[in-house]
Design a protein around this motif. Structure first.
Motif, PDB file in Angstrom:
ATOM      1  N   TYR A  92      -0.583   1.624  -0.601  1.00  0.00           N
ATOM      2  CA  TYR A  92      -1.564   2.624  -0.221  1.00  0.00           C
ATOM      3  C   TYR A  92      -0.885   3.955   0.024  1.00  0.00           C
ATOM      4  CZ  TYR A  92      -4.461  -1.460   0.330  1.00  0.00           C
ATOM      5  OH  TYR A  92      -5.145  -2.625   0.072  1.00  0.00           O
ATOM      6  N   THR A 124      -7.060   7.651   2.518  1.00  0.00           N
ATOM      7  CA  THR A 124      -6.156   6.559   2.176  1.00  0.00           C
ATOM      8  C   THR A 124      -6.679   5.899   0.908  1.00  0.00           C
ATOM      9  OG1 THR A 124      -5.559   6.212   4.476  1.00  0.00           O
ATOM     10  CG2 THR A 124      -5.111   4.401   2.948  1.00  0.00           C
ATOM     11  N   SER A 160       1.446  -1.990   3.013  1.00  0.00           N
ATOM     12  CA  SER A 160       1.131  -0.563   3.154  1.00  0.00           C
ATOM     13  C   SER A 160       1.763   0.276   2.042  1.00  0.00           C
ATOM     14  CB  SER A 160       1.569  -0.037   4.525  1.00  0.00           C
ATOM     15  OG  SER A 160       2.978  -0.082   4.647  1.00  0.00           O
TER      16      SER A 160
END
Length: 132
Positions: free
Chosen positions: A65, A72, A62
């Motif tokens: 991102y 996103t 994650s």
């Protein structure tokens, strides 16, 4: 049309000038577009803190991102410039281009900065142009 050309020229100069902030006339901070035209600088405000598995590696995928303007986006892409903002030595802030990005078993970015960075964050190297 003249407004669009003036904005694109300003945005290009912003990339050349580094950290200069350029807001076109009539653009409202925080809005992704103005009358259907994307305001690139609004997309370049993301930050990723230093890696927790090494300088440019994170335990979680994650970290690769970011959420910008409710969207996103992948923060790092091979061939797309990233700015390393050095918090200890601002003169060492630099823009580098990742040569590889992996989101398998976490997140890792391969790039070769000129300086060593210990206390830093990563952000858009194109002032939001690539993200928009």
């Amino acid at each position: 049309m003249k407004k669009v050309f003036a904005y694109l020229l300003s945005a290009a100069l912003c990339v050349v000038c580094g950290n200069a902030q350029v807001t076109p006339t009539g653009a409202l901070p925080g809005l992704p577009d103005q009358a259907g035209i994307l305001v690139a600088s609004n997309f370049g405000q993301w930050q990723v803190t230093a890696g927790n598995l090494g300088q440019y590696s994170w335990k979680s995928s994650s970290a690769c991102y970011v959420t910008v303007m409710g969207l996103t986006l992948q923060a790092f892409t091979a061939g797309t410039p990233v700015e390393i903002v050095d918090l200890n030595t601002p003169a060492h802030t630099e823009i580098v281009t990742p040569t590889a990005v992996s989101t398998l078993n976490g997140c890792s970015v391969t790039m070769a900065p000129t300086y060593g960075h210990n206390h830093y964050y990563l952000t858009s190297g194109t002032a939001g142009l690539q993200e928009a």
